[in-house]
Enzyme design. Structure first.
Site, PDB file in Angstrom:
ATOM      1  N   HIS A 121       0.831  -1.198   0.000  1.00 45.27           N
ATOM      2  CA  HIS A 121       0.000   0.000   0.000  1.00 45.27           C
ATOM      3  C   HIS A 121       0.871   1.256   0.000  1.00 45.27           C
ATOM      4  O   HIS A 121       2.047   1.214   0.374  1.00 45.27           O
ATOM      5  CB  HIS A 121      -0.937  -0.017   1.189  1.00 45.27           C
ATOM      6  CG  HIS A 121      -2.020  -1.040   1.075  1.00 45.27           C
ATOM      7  ND1 HIS A 121      -3.044  -1.157   1.988  1.00 45.27           N
ATOM      8  CD2 HIS A 121      -2.257  -1.995   0.131  1.00 45.27           C
ATOM      9  CE1 HIS A 121      -3.856  -2.127   1.617  1.00 45.27           C
ATOM     10  NE2 HIS A 121      -3.395  -2.659   0.499  1.00 45.27           N
ATOM     11  N   GLU A 176       0.898   3.857   1.909  1.00 45.68           N
ATOM     12  CA  GLU A 176       1.410   4.204   3.231  1.00 45.68           C
ATOM     13  C   GLU A 176       2.615   3.334   3.589  1.00 45.68           C
ATOM     14  O   GLU A 176       3.600   3.820   4.144  1.00 45.68           O
ATOM     15  CB  GLU A 176       0.323   4.007   4.308  1.00 45.68           C
ATOM     16  CG  GLU A 176      -0.966   4.734   4.047  1.00 45.68           C
ATOM     17  CD  GLU A 176      -1.994   3.921   3.278  1.00 45.68           C
ATOM     18  OE1 GLU A 176      -3.188   4.032   3.614  1.00 45.68           O
ATOM     19  OE2 GLU A 176      -1.620   3.167   2.351  1.00 45.68           O
ATOM     20  N   CYS A 209      -6.120   1.166   5.487  1.00 50.48           N
ATOM     21  CA  CYS A 209      -6.695  -0.094   5.932  1.00 50.48           C
ATOM     22  C   CYS A 209      -6.149  -0.393   7.338  1.00 50.48           C
ATOM     23  O   CYS A 209      -5.293   0.332   7.839  1.00 50.48           O
ATOM     24  CB  CYS A 209      -6.320  -1.218   4.956  1.00 50.48           C
ATOM     25  SG  CYS A 209      -4.562  -1.669   5.017  1.00 50.48           S
ATOM     26  N   CYS A 234      -2.253  -0.877   7.394  1.00 47.47           N
ATOM     27  CA  CYS A 234      -1.533   0.396   7.295  1.00 47.47           C
ATOM     28  C   CYS A 234      -1.745   1.248   8.541  1.00 47.47           C
ATOM     29  O   CYS A 234      -0.818   1.935   8.982  1.00 47.47           O
ATOM     30  CB  CYS A 234      -1.948   1.156   6.041  1.00 47.47           C
ATOM     31  SG  CYS A 234      -1.377   0.353   4.525  1.00 47.47           S
TER      32      CYS A 234
END
Length: 155
Positions: free
Chosen positions: A85, A87, A113, A116
């Site tokens: 992801h 992040e 999410c 993260c």
């Protein structure tokens, strides 16, 4: 300072950094959602990240999306994805170059999410600014428990 009639209004810092996150998201190799993240401290960019496969590995633009093939709904079964992801990639980029993200803010084009969110908590992020949600209420619960401010801005 002298004002004139042609003086333009500068964009806010929030607009500036979220627009950079949107630009970063355009490097994404994900077929489902393009996400960008920018870690900022004292109005300075520390690191950026977008979602995609690990460096040097084939990405979904080349070989397709396993999650699509398996019809996995958004926000579920993150382990069945080639990509990291945005992040995660921003945190990793900072660590690769010895940059401390503690007490910083992250601008993200979507809500994190749960995976993260946990990483942002442990990275010492103090504020998250997003423009769109994500179907993961547990992530918001964790961020709230960790006393990380989450702001949604509409730009």
């Amino acid at each position: 300072m002298r004002k004139n009639k042609t003086q333009r209004k500068r964009i806010s810092w929030d607009e500036y950094f979220i627009q950079i996150a949107r630009l970063v998201s355009q490097r994404s190799t994900c077929l489902r959602r393009q996400v960008g993240a920018v870690i900022v401290k004292d109005k300075r960019i520390l690191a950026t990240g977008y979602n995609g496969a690990p460096s040097g590995l084939p990405h979904c633009l080349e070989i397709g999306c396993l999650r699509e093939k398996l019809k996995i709904p958004s926000g579920q079964r993150h382990e069945l994805c080639r990509g990291l992801h945005a992040e995660q990639n921003a945190i990793i980029q900072a660590s690769l170059y010895g940059i401390c993200a503690k007490d910083s803010c992250v601008y993200i084009t979507n809500q994190p999410c749960i995976i993260c969110a946990k990483m942002l908590i442990n990275a010492g992020i103090k504020e998250i600014v997003i423009t769109a949600g994500y179907p993961d209420t547990m992530a918001l619960e964790f961020l709230n428990q960790a006393k990380i401010k989450v702001r949604i801005i509409k730009i």
